[in-house]
Enzyme design. Sequence first.
Site, PDB file in Angstrom:
ATOM      1  N   GLN A  41     -15.994  10.565   6.270  1.00  0.00           N
ATOM      2  CA  GLN A  41     -14.749  10.151   6.889  1.00  0.00           C
ATOM      3  C   GLN A  41     -14.330  10.934   8.022  1.00  0.00           C
ATOM      4  OE1 GLN A  41     -13.710   7.746   5.049  1.00  0.00           O
ATOM      5  NE2 GLN A  41     -12.040   7.118   6.110  1.00  0.00           N
ATOM      6  N   HIS A  44     -15.479   9.849  11.949  1.00  0.00           N
ATOM      7  CA  HIS A  44     -14.705   8.735  12.425  1.00  0.00           C
ATOM      8  C   HIS A  44     -13.933   9.042  13.914  1.00  0.00           C
ATOM      9  CE1 HIS A  44     -15.240   5.113  10.065  1.00  0.00           C
ATOM     10  NE2 HIS A  44     -14.939   5.864   8.994  1.00  0.00           N
ATOM     11  N   GLU A 116      -5.685   5.239   2.153  1.00  0.00           N
ATOM     12  CA  GLU A 116      -6.607   4.112   2.563  1.00  0.00           C
ATOM     13  C   GLU A 116      -7.805   3.955   1.592  1.00  0.00           C
ATOM     14  OE1 GLU A 116      -9.131   2.450   6.287  1.00  0.00           O
ATOM     15  OE2 GLU A 116      -8.568   4.475   6.322  1.00  0.00           O
ATOM     16  N   HIS A 117      -8.495   4.814   1.389  1.00  0.00           N
ATOM     17  CA  HIS A 117      -9.545   4.830   0.478  1.00  0.00           C
ATOM     18  C   HIS A 117      -9.389   6.033  -0.566  1.00  0.00           C
ATOM     19  CE1 HIS A 117     -11.396   4.073   4.574  1.00  0.00           C
ATOM     20  NE2 HIS A 117     -11.732   3.254   3.878  1.00  0.00           N
ATOM     21  N   ASP A 150     -17.617   0.178   3.044  1.00  0.00           N
ATOM     22  CA  ASP A 150     -17.701  -0.336   4.658  1.00  0.00           C
ATOM     23  C   ASP A 150     -18.768  -1.287   4.828  1.00  0.00           C
ATOM     24  OD1 ASP A 150     -15.844   1.458   5.434  1.00  0.00           O
ATOM     25  OD2 ASP A 150     -16.999   3.131   5.537  1.00  0.00           O
ATOM     26  N   GLU A 204      29.143 -15.276   1.238  1.00  0.00           N
ATOM     27  CA  GLU A 204      28.675 -15.223   2.503  1.00  0.00           C
ATOM     28  C   GLU A 204      29.101 -16.248   3.461  1.00  0.00           C
ATOM     29  OE1 GLU A 204      23.898 -13.594   2.107  1.00  0.00           O
ATOM     30  OE2 GLU A 204      24.323 -15.542   1.775  1.00  0.00           O
ATOM     31  N   HIS A 209      26.480 -24.417   0.648  1.00  0.00           N
ATOM     32  CA  HIS A 209      25.410 -23.719  -0.595  1.00  0.00           C
ATOM     33  C   HIS A 209      26.061 -23.931  -1.790  1.00  0.00           C
ATOM     34  CE1 HIS A 209      23.244 -22.395   2.787  1.00  0.00           C
ATOM     35  NE2 HIS A 209      22.059 -22.112   2.047  1.00  0.00           N
TER      36      HIS A 209
END
Length: 417
Positions: A41, A44, A116-117, A150, A204, A209
Amino acid sequence: AKQLVSAGGVAIDMPAGPTEVAIICDTDTDPAFVAADTLSQAEHGPDSDVLVVVIVEAENATHSPRYTDRLQTAVGEQLGELPRADIARQALAHARIVVVADAESALEISDAYAPEHLIIQARRAEWLAEQVQHAGSVFIGPWTPESLGDYASGTNHTLPTAGAARAYAGVSLDSFVRKITFQTATPDGLAALGPHVATMARAEKLDGHAAAVERRLAALENAGAARTGFVRRTTNETDIVVHVDLDGSGRGDCRTGLGFFDHMLDQIARHSGIDLSVICDGDLEVDEHHTIEDTALAIGEALRRAVGDKKGIERYGFTAPMDEAQARVALDLSGRAWLEWDVEFDREHIGDVPTEMFRHFFHSLSDAAAYTLHVSADGENEHHVIEAVFKGFARALGHATSIGSDADRLPSTKGSL
């Protein structure tokens, strides 16, 4: 690159930050594996993030310094073998090793980080993986390096970073599936939700509605509950959708792939006054059995649902002739399934339906609907005979399910049906 593209208005999955990994291990984990995963890792880029969480249970507390030392030694040895060592070294400068006393603490840290991992190389790795709440992709056990994800293991590797795993999943084939949501409300459902919806809508200042709900609520007050039944029945042999409306106008829309069978089902709708829709995709390449049987079961279940608590129904029904043929049908919505059948055929088929399946149809329907049904018929023309049976059943069903003069009366001295 992804951020530059998305800034120009291209819709992509999410903003992606620097890559990151969390590794949960314990004192039995091979430090060489953890070191290798750390460096895979870190190489990278300088901003890659690495977090190692080491579980050191009380009985192994004396091993804690020894293990972390071994891990850092392994990282140093392997770092010297990497062509991108200078880049990895910059990332390692802000990597962390955290020692915890139990697996629960390790999971708490990992979930807060939402990596992430996430690599889990510890005892009971599979169990730990089941407890994970926030992670992009999880790699379980000593033989599952993140590198597999990967390049080869099959999971998509466009994953959330910077804690985005708390709210986002990684990109997968499902990300490219266009989804449509469907909803349907019963009268009871509208009655329960409608007033709350109207209140919120008016808060609202969306009176239109509110009115769309309130008009229906007003109509409900002036009408009885809808007596409808919907069934979807799916097996390896058939896929059937049935809808009945006991207070309909006798409309039939029956498509089973068997022309004569559809004709008979249309007789039930037309002569009972009940709306009946049947769509069946069955394995007719095998034979007619599954289509006819499963259609009967689905119709019976839909009728059972539509009749509801049975208050006010007439309960019983009788009838009917057709030309030289005569059918005698006695029906009781008793809640007890029973069929007496006295109809004989010399022909093997009428239209595209085996005659042996007519009894089976009514047997299956009475089982699913919990009806007591007695059928006898005779005549010279067997087409007329079976058509008289279906028409007679339709007339009996229409009468038995109709509401009598006392809509609150349950037609049983037992107090239940």
